[in-house]
Design an enzyme around this catalytic site. Structure first.
Site, mmCIF file in Angstrom:
data_model
loop_
_atom_site.group_PDB
_atom_site.id
_atom_site.type_symbol
_atom_site.label_atom_id
_atom_site.label_comp_id
_atom_site.label_asym_id
_atom_site.label_seq_id
_atom_site.Cartn_x
_atom_site.Cartn_y
_atom_site.Cartn_z
ATOM 1 N N ASP A 30 -10.799 2.628 -3.494
ATOM 2 C CA ASP A 30 -11.217 1.336 -2.955
ATOM 3 C C ASP A 30 -12.678 1.072 -3.312
ATOM 4 O OD1 ASP A 30 -8.750 1.106 -1.797
ATOM 5 O OD2 ASP A 30 -9.461 1.219 0.278
ATOM 6 N N ASP B 155 0.838 -1.201 0.000
ATOM 7 C CA ASP B 155 0.000 0.000 0.000
ATOM 8 C C ASP B 155 0.874 1.253 0.000
ATOM 9 O OD1 ASP B 155 -2.411 1.394 0.017
ATOM 10 O OD2 ASP B 155 -3.267 0.174 1.612
#
Length: 423
Positions: A217, A156
């Site tokens: 997301d 990430d």
């Protein structure tokens, strides 16, 4: 009757492969984040907290319920698995209460079932949930993951200067390769540059990463699915030439089976993800998924489109306010004429009304002189044989999608078939 006449050229660009030789087809598996997020209270939520039992449960279901048999082979741990501190030598530790057996043991559990094991970290000083990040520890963390027999890393991009990403993400890629263990590398690098598109060069990213997130997301809603599709439609001229074996754009997880997603929405997401040759990584609860969603996720003909060895990313070729038609070139390919087979996805964005769609095959790029055998991949039914000059008609449910495979006549089984007669 809605007639789609807008034509956008098909791209058959061939790109080079990433040199680690991994992810030659889009990865398939299961990941925890969208279904379970960062729930750590195992007393209140014993069946939905982030702990080793959750991942073992999902591995059990993948192995026993047919998911592994159709290609879903990775079980991926997401954020919130770590202890809050590294050990005295600087190495990462799993949370001792929630992962008492340790990550190497969890990897073995997956491997013993024929599955692969994926793990999460962050390039920044901390992960998005505040656990130790890899900044300053890239080589050590890469070796730790290799020592734990990890097969896949999602890295990430929280809590780091964005200008460091072009340095740090390739550095982790080199560190993973240096361990000698094959580890598929998923980068979130471009996802943090949505507002700085001039800094996103997918040719450069593809030299270091096997796949990469590049948008928001996903969550379990039609609005979220549509926002991703809209972004990918808008960016397709940049995405298509930089997508293929070993290098995949990742539109995020499959939310099929979650509350808020209907069967039509599920078929729509699966159709477009497979037309794109996108990673198929589920995030749901496989312990109590409804049979209709299991059937959608395990449709072998649809999965075969996604996993086609050419790895082409399909293109939106015709469009109205409500309806989009997508075309993907795929195998089998006629060795004499060079004519491709194609998958066709027809998406209805409208949340209320069914749409009747009609188009001429040749105007969408299906021009094999002998015509095509067309099969409906969701119903499993043969539709017929169509010439390039024939009209093709179908009705699409609201928030749904239809999906077809068009195979050149020279390569198709035509026993008992007649050519379509409607024009």
């Amino acid at each position: 009757m809605m007639k789609l006449l807008c034509l956008i050229g098909l791209s058959l660009t061939i790109i080079n492969a990433l040199d680690n030789g991994l992810a030659r087809t889009p990865p398939m598996g299961w990941m925890s984040w969208t279904a379970f997020y960062c729930e750590m209270d195992c007393e209140k939520h014993p069946h939905s907290c982030i702990n080793e039992q959750l991942y073992m449960d999902m591995a059990d279901r993948m192995s026993a319920d047919g998911y592994l048999a159709v290609g879903y082979k990775g079980v991926h741990v997401d954020d919130c698995w770590m202890d809050r501190q590294r050990d005295g030598q600087g190495r990462l530790l799993s949370d001792p209460q929630r992962f008492p057996s340790g990550m190497k043991s969890l990897a073995k559990y997956m491997h013993d079932k024929g599955l692969t094991f994926g793990i999460y970290e962050d390039y920044g000083t901390k992960t998005c949930a505040g656990f130790p990040g890899s900044y300053g520890f890239l080589q050590m963390d890469a070796q730790t993951f290799a020592d734990w027999d990890v097969d896949y890393l999602k890295l990430d991009g929280c809590n780091i200067n964005l200008d460091l990403m072009p340095v740090g993400y390739p550095e982790m890629g080199r560190a993973l390769n240096a361990t000698g263990r094959p580890i598929v590398y998923s980068c979130s690098w471009p996802a943090y540059l949505i507002n700085q598109p001039q800094k996103v060069d997918y040719n450069v990213i593809g030299e270091s990463c096997n796949l990469w997130r590049n948008f928001d997301d996903i969550n379990s809603s039609w609005k979220s699915i549509m926002s991703i599709i809209s972004y990918y439609d808008h960016m397709q001229d940049k995405h298509i030439p930089t997508h293929g074996p070993g290098k995949w754009h990742d539109p995020d997880m499959l939310v099929i089976g979650n509350a808020g997603i209907t069967p039509d929405m599920a078929r729509a997401q699966m159709t477009i993800w497979c037309i794109w040759s996108a990673p198929l990584i589920m995030s749901n609860d496989l312990r109590n998924i409804a049979p209709v969603f299991k059937e959608i996720l395990q449709n072998r003909a649809v999965i075969a489109v996604d996993q086609d060895p050419l790895g082409k990313m399909g293109r939106l070729v015709a469009n109205t306010t409500d309806v989009g038609v997508y075309i993907k070139a795929m195998t089998p390919v006629d060795p004499q004429s060079g004519d491709f087979s194609y998958s066709i996805g027809i998406l209805n964005r409208n949340a209320v009304n069914r749409n009747s769609v009609e188009f001429v095959l040749g105007r969408l790029g299906l021009n094999s002189p002998g015509g095509y055998r067309i099969d409906d991949l969701w119903s499993g039914q043969l539709v017929g044989v169509f010439k390039p000059t024939d009209n093709f008609q179908t009705i699409v449910n609201p928030t749904g999608a239809n999906m077809f495979k068009a195979t050149p006549v020279a390569l198709a089984d035509l026993k008992g078939l007649r050519f379509a007669t409607f024009k």
